[in-house]
Write a protein that holds these residues in place. Structure first.
Motif, short mmCIF file in Angstrom:
data_model
loop_
_atom_site.label_atom_id
_atom_site.label_comp_id
_atom_site.label_asym_id
_atom_site.label_seq_id
_atom_site.Cartn_x
_atom_site.Cartn_y
_atom_site.Cartn_z
N TYR A 191 0.87 -1.18 0.00
CA TYR A 191 0.00 0.00 0.00
C TYR A 191 0.90 1.23 0.00
N LEU B 111 -1.99 0.00 -4.98
CA LEU B 111 -2.05 -1.30 -4.33
C LEU B 111 -1.25 -2.30 -5.13
N GLU C 198 -8.66 -1.26 -0.69
CA GLU C 198 -8.06 0.00 -0.23
C GLU C 198 -8.79 0.51 1.00
#
Length: 302
Positions: free
Chosen positions: A153, A175, A220
């Protein structure tokens, strides 16, 4: 007269209304569940004397049917009319991954139009943290494969724009999900508009490679919620064995939060949640360390 005997503007009691009710009066979207099962695992390393690095991992299934055939997605599926959301989530998780009897909590409901090419679909997502070593993952149902992917991330860009009455915050997040030679990527844009005491947050998938549906957006969001929850709940202990060192616990926090923590400050913060035992580690090549266990009464107020 009971409330069920009262008559409406058409002169019908509740039982009479229900007998004549036409379910086709309104369109009925399908309902699905999607499960985000996270774990923290040691990375492979050659030097056994060095404490192993850890990685945050997410369970994904490889789709064996259209749509998104051959792409990776969150375990999930359609909820049957006779079952609750929780029951549907437990059933789908077991049928696709062979995982059962784990604690999951509802995360968020996703209802954007066009998020599923088959039909109008509203999905309820679930979040869980698990000890992967206690699970035997096996693909089933419409899944061709089920694997743990290491999660990356990274914030690529942050920008603040002043508005006439407030401001707008924009963040671009990348990502990466990696398993062996398989690498999935996605870019998600978050735009938060704050004005007149109101805040509106929008998520948009800018690019997605190998990840089905809108699941990059869900992943996310889940990482952000996970980082928030670990700060004020005991959720991290779902990842720990019965006995653990404070160093191992700190590593778990650092992996999930994506940053290093000062050992002294971390131990002060975590002190009310753990109990020291009389046992020590017995790892070859490492100095013995004190072992602790989770205190289930840490936040009891009575």
């Amino acid at each position: 007269m009971t409330i069920h005997d009262e008559r409406d503007r058409n002169g019908l009691t509740e039982s009479e209304f229900l007998e004549s009710y036409d379910v086709s009066n309104y369109d009925r979207p399908s309902v699905t569940v999607d499960m985000l099962i996270f774990t923290v695992m040691d990375k492979e390393q050659e030097n056994f004397r060095k404490l192993p690095e850890k990685s945050l991992q997410l369970l994904l299934i490889k789709r064996g049917e259209h749509p998104y055939l051959g792409q990776w997605a969150l375990p999930g599926g359609f909820v049957a009319p006779h079952e609750s959301l929780d029951e549907g989530a437990a059933r789908e998780l077991y049928s696709e991954t062979n995982i059962r009897d784990i604690y999951m909590e509802q995360l968020y409901t996703w209802g954007d139009v066009g998020r599923d090419p088959r039909t109008r679909v509203i999905s309820c997502s679930y979040l869980a943290l698990v000890d992967r070593t206690a699970l035997q993952v096996q693909a089933g149902d419409d899944a061709d494969d089920a694997q743990w992917f290491e999660v990356g991330y990274r914030v690529l860009q942050e920008k603040k724009t002043n508005l006439a009455e407030g401001w707008e915050l924009e963040k671009i997040v990348q990502l990466t999900l990696t398993h062996g030679s398989t690498r999935l990527t996605a870019t998600v844009k978050l735009v938060e508009t704050i004005s007149d005491r109101k805040s509106v947050l929008r998520r948009e998938i800018v690019e997605s490679k190998g990840i089905g549906f809108d699941h990059a957006k869900i992943i996310e969001y889940a990482i952000g919620r996970l980082r928030n929850k670990i700060e004020y709940t005991d959720i991290a202990f779902y990842l720990m064995p019965h006995l653990f060192t404070l160093t191992a616990l700190q590593q778990v926090y650092e992996v999930i939060l994506g940053k290093e923590l000062l050992a002294a400050a971390f131990r002060r913060k975590i002190a009310p949640m753990v109990l020291e035992t009389n046992e020590l580690t017995k790892d070859a090549g490492h100095r013995p360390s004190k072992l602790y266990r989770f205190d289930p009464n840490w936040n009891r107020t009575f």
